[in-house]
Enzyme design. Sequence first.
Site, PDB file in Angstrom:
ATOM      1  N   HIS A  18      92.259  36.588 -11.241  1.00  0.00           N
ATOM      2  CA  HIS A  18      91.310  36.988 -12.278  1.00  0.00           C
ATOM      3  C   HIS A  18      89.894  37.117 -11.708  1.00  0.00           C
ATOM      4  CE1 HIS A  18      94.606  35.965 -14.967  1.00  0.00           C
ATOM      5  NE2 HIS A  18      93.905  36.429 -15.991  1.00  0.00           N
ATOM      6  N   HIS A  25      92.690  27.035 -11.744  1.00  0.00           N
ATOM      7  CA  HIS A  25      92.275  27.163 -10.350  1.00  0.00           C
ATOM      8  C   HIS A  25      91.248  26.094 -10.007  1.00  0.00           C
ATOM      9  CE1 HIS A  25      94.206  31.066  -9.555  1.00  0.00           C
ATOM     10  NE2 HIS A  25      93.860  31.378 -10.788  1.00  0.00           N
TER      11      HIS A  25
END
Length: 294
Positions: A213, A255
Site C-alpha cells: 500500500h 506493517h
Amino acid sequence: MASPRRSVEGRPLGASVSSNTSNPGSPAHGGGSSGRFEFQSLLSSRAAGVDPTSARLRASESPVHRRGSFPVAAAGSSQAPPPSLPEEDRMDLNPSFLGIALRSLLAIDLWLSKKLGVCAGESSSWGSVRPLMKLLEISGHGITWLLGTLYCLCRSDSWAGREVLMNLLFALLLDLLVVALIKGLVRRPRPAHNQMDMFVTLSVDKYSFPSGHATRASLVSRFILKHLVLAIPLRVLVVLWAFILGLSRVMLGRHNVTDVAFGFFLGYMQYSIVDYCWLSPHNAPVLFILWNQQ
C-alpha cells in the site's frame, strides 16, 4: 583366685595383645586391615544368608579393589584438538558497528510499531477508528486501482488520455510484480499483533516487507501530480492521502514502520522507471493499435 579375662578364641587377653604388638602384619601395624575388612564382610554375608564365595568375588570386583578402574592418560600422549564449531554457531564477541546499528534499528522499529498499532484490534485504544482505517486500506488496494484504471481506459476517447492511463496501468502492474518479488525474497513476517482480516490477499501477502500500500500510494501520488493538472488543494489532498494511507498500515498492525518507509522510497523510485520507459504511440505502436481495435 579369679582367672584372667580371656578373648573370644580362648587365649588370654594379654597374650593376644603381646602377639599383636610383636606381629608386624597385625591390624595394629596396618598390614592386616584389608584382611580384617574382608573377614567382617564374610561374617555379615554369612549372617544374611549369602554364599561367602560369591560375597568374596563381589568384594574383589568392586571399583575400590579393581585396578585401573579410572583411565589414566599415557605420559607424553598428545590429545586431539576439539572440533571447531560451525560458523553460524560461533559467538560474535566483536560485532561490527554496522551490526550493532542494524540490531538497534530493528529493536526501535519493533517497539515503535507496537506503540503505533492503536487500531490493531477492536479492543485497542483506538479500536473505534478501525472501520475507517479499513476503508482507507481498500482505497489503496491493488485490485481497486487496477479495476479503476481499466474502466477509465475503456471509457477514454482521446489519445492523450489513453496514453496516460496505459502508463498508469503499466506502473500498477510493475508495482505488483516488484513488491511480490521482494516479499518472497525477504519473507519478513507481519507484526504479531496483526489480524489477518485483510481485503483480498494473495500468498505473498502473509509477509510484511515492504508495504504494498505504501509503494502504491507513493507511486500513484507522484504519477498524478506529474501528469494531471490539479488545483493546489487537490494536490495537497493527494499527498495527505498517501501519507495517511502509509500511517494507517502501522496503526492497523499490518506493517512495521520500516516496511512503510521503504515502501514510500520504493514507490518513488518505481515512478522513475515508469517515466524512463514511458509508453507512447511512437515506441509502442502495436499496443495502442490493439487497444484501439478493441
